[in-house]
Design an enzyme around this catalytic site. Structure first.
Site, PDB file in Angstrom:
ATOM      1  N   HIS A  49     -22.341 -35.714  46.046  1.00 28.66           N
ATOM      2  CA  HIS A  49     -21.756 -36.980  45.630  1.00 28.66           C
ATOM      3  C   HIS A  49     -20.847 -36.640  44.446  1.00 28.66           C
ATOM      4  O   HIS A  49     -21.101 -35.659  43.732  1.00 28.66           O
ATOM      5  CB  HIS A  49     -22.829 -37.970  45.169  1.00 28.66           C
ATOM      6  CG  HIS A  49     -23.759 -38.386  46.275  1.00 28.66           C
ATOM      7  ND1 HIS A  49     -25.086 -38.063  46.291  1.00 28.66           N
ATOM      8  CD2 HIS A  49     -23.524 -39.099  47.399  1.00 28.66           C
ATOM      9  CE1 HIS A  49     -25.646 -38.560  47.380  1.00 28.66           C
ATOM     10  NE2 HIS A  49     -24.720 -39.188  48.073  1.00 28.66           N
ATOM     11  N   ASP A  52     -22.917 -36.101  41.538  1.00 33.42           N
ATOM     12  CA  ASP A  52     -23.747 -34.881  41.519  1.00 33.42           C
ATOM     13  C   ASP A  52     -22.912 -33.766  40.891  1.00 33.42           C
ATOM     14  O   ASP A  52     -23.425 -32.916  40.171  1.00 33.42           O
ATOM     15  CB  ASP A  52     -24.111 -34.413  42.943  1.00 33.42           C
ATOM     16  CG  ASP A  52     -25.034 -35.371  43.676  1.00 33.42           C
ATOM     17  OD1 ASP A  52     -25.939 -35.925  43.040  1.00 33.42           O
ATOM     18  OD2 ASP A  52     -24.846 -35.530  44.905  1.00 33.42           O
TER      19      ASP A  52
HETATM   20  C1  GLO Z   1     -28.163 -42.477  53.584  1.00 32.87           C
HETATM   21  C2  GLO Z   1     -27.173 -41.437  53.816  1.00 32.87           C
HETATM   22  C3  GLO Z   1     -26.893 -40.627  52.577  1.00 32.87           C
HETATM   23  C4  GLO Z   1     -25.532 -39.994  52.672  1.00 32.87           C
HETATM   24  C5  GLO Z   1     -25.117 -39.384  51.373  1.00 32.87           C
HETATM   25  C6  GLO Z   1     -23.727 -38.794  51.461  1.00 32.87           C
HETATM   26  O1  GLO Z   1     -28.713 -43.063  54.451  1.00 32.87           O
HETATM   27  O2  GLO Z   1     -27.577 -40.611  54.857  1.00 32.87           O
HETATM   28  O3  GLO Z   1     -27.870 -39.651  52.376  1.00 32.87           O
HETATM   29  O4  GLO Z   1     -25.504 -39.027  53.672  1.00 32.87           O
HETATM   30  O5  GLO Z   1     -25.182 -40.331  50.380  1.00 32.87           O
HETATM   31  O6  GLO Z   1     -22.789 -39.769  51.441  1.00 32.87           O
END
Ligand code: GLO
Ligand code: MG
Length: 344
Positions: A49, A52
């Site tokens: 993210h 992150d």
């Molecule tokens: C939630 C999502 C989440 C995304 C992550 C990347 O249900 O799967 O984990 O993959 O935030 O955008």
């Protein structure tokens, strides 16, 4: 086990076990510790993210963001790791309570776009062209609160802004039908690709398929993957598992439905997934009762299961399967799959 796949996870996949009903149950691990585990576990890439990569990104100046992103890039290089993607985390801010790109509040929409462009800057510095859009709050709790036609226009506008901002970037939409919203605007790959076609550069808008999200939409994950591949648009996968229509479980890959996991591995192997640099990502979480000392097993186990199933896909007797299909003997085809998975 050596493999030609590039494996990937995100820092949020080593979680502390908090859920809406209780607090964390495992110790919080610093980012550096998570990074240090990757190669040891057989992983080569990390998903990020934007916050992150650069914590508290909203509170920092552009120069600070750039400095921190560059420092992270050096750390990744030193560990021999790459960034697979960057995703703007648009669902945490008090400004996006009622949605981000599709909020009814123009200030929230402006914030969402500005933040997304920032995430793209971070991606550029980290050396990845892939921007993942999990549209967490682009939906409603009550359909009367937003207008779907307008929401589609707003999503297209937001994506066009991003496409114009960095002509080398690609946007991968991660469809999900619900959670956190009751009803999401882009619940499936079909919705995502249809919307991609309305953007200013459809060739740069594709998909990431998450197994559990397909299950939550009542669909077969391997078919969602194949559908995206049919358009040359499967740019990433979030492999995991989901036991039916419940909360978003993010179980280890294969944990709930081994046959479905086999079919996912099979379509990826058959279509040579990874040959264009795509990563095999696991968006998995430890079960809440997991102890501290077992807090990486869901990742190692998902990778192991994937490799075992990829091998099963390669040793599946396709000629015998073709004969059974030609004879319309689906009873024995079914049994053949089960016996192949059961082993001798
Ligand atoms: C939630 C999502 C989440 C995304 C992550 C990347 O249900 O799967 O984990 O993959 O935030 O955008
Ligand atoms: Mg995901």
């Amino acid at each position: 086990m050596k493999s030609s796949f590039r494996f990937c996870f995100g820092p949020w996949n080593i979680g502390e076990g908090a859920d809406p009903y209780g607090p964390p149950v495992r110790r919080a691990r610093p980012f550096a510790w998570k990074l240090a585990q990757m190669r040891r576990l057989g992983f080569q890439a990390m998903m990020f993210h934007d916050d992150d990569a650069v914590p508290e990104v909203d509170l920092k100046t552009s120069a600070q963001v750039e400095r921190e992103a560059r420092a992270l890039k050096r750390r990744l290089d030193a560990e021999g790791l790459v960034a697979e993607m960057v995703a703007p985390r648009l669902w945490f801010s008090p400004r996006t309570i009622d949605g981000a790109y599709t909020s009814n509040d123009p200030k929230a929409r402006r914030y969402a776009i500005e933040r997304s462009l920032r995430a793209m800057e971070i991606a550029h510095i980290l050396g990845t062209k892939l921007i993942v859009l999990w549209l967490a709050r682009e939906g409603t709790y009550l359909r009367e609160s937003k207008d779907c036609l307008r929401a589609m226009d707003l999503l297209v506008d937001a994506m066009n802004r991003m496409l114009a901002h960095d002509p080398s970037a690609r946007l991968a939409i991660e469809p999900k039908p619900n959670e956190p919203m009751d009803l999401a605007y882009l619940p499936t790959v079909g919705h995502a690709l249809a919307l991609a076609g309305r953007t200013s550069d459809p060739y740069r808008v594709g998909c990431v398929v998450e197994s559990a999200h397909a299950v939550l939409a009542g669909l077969d994950p391997s078919e969602e993957m194949a559908f995206a591949m049919g358009f040359g648009k499967l740019w990433s996968v979030h492999l995991n598992d989901q036991n039916g229509l419940k909360f978003d479980q993010d179980k280890p890959f294969g944990s709930a439905n081994l046959r479905s996991a086999f079919n996912q591995a099979r379509v990826l192997v058959a279509q040579n997934y990874g040959a264009r640099g795509e990563c095999v990502c696991f968006d998995v979480h430890p079960f809440r009762p997991t102890k501290d000392e077992h807090a990486l097993k869901h990742l190692a186990n998902s990778r192991k299961t994937f490799l075992r199933l990829a091998a099963k896909a390669r040793t599946f007797d396709e000629r015998r399967a073709a004969r059974l299909i030609a004879a319309r003997d689906y009873q024995d085809l079914d049994q053949m799959v089960l016996e192949h998975l059961l082993g001798s």
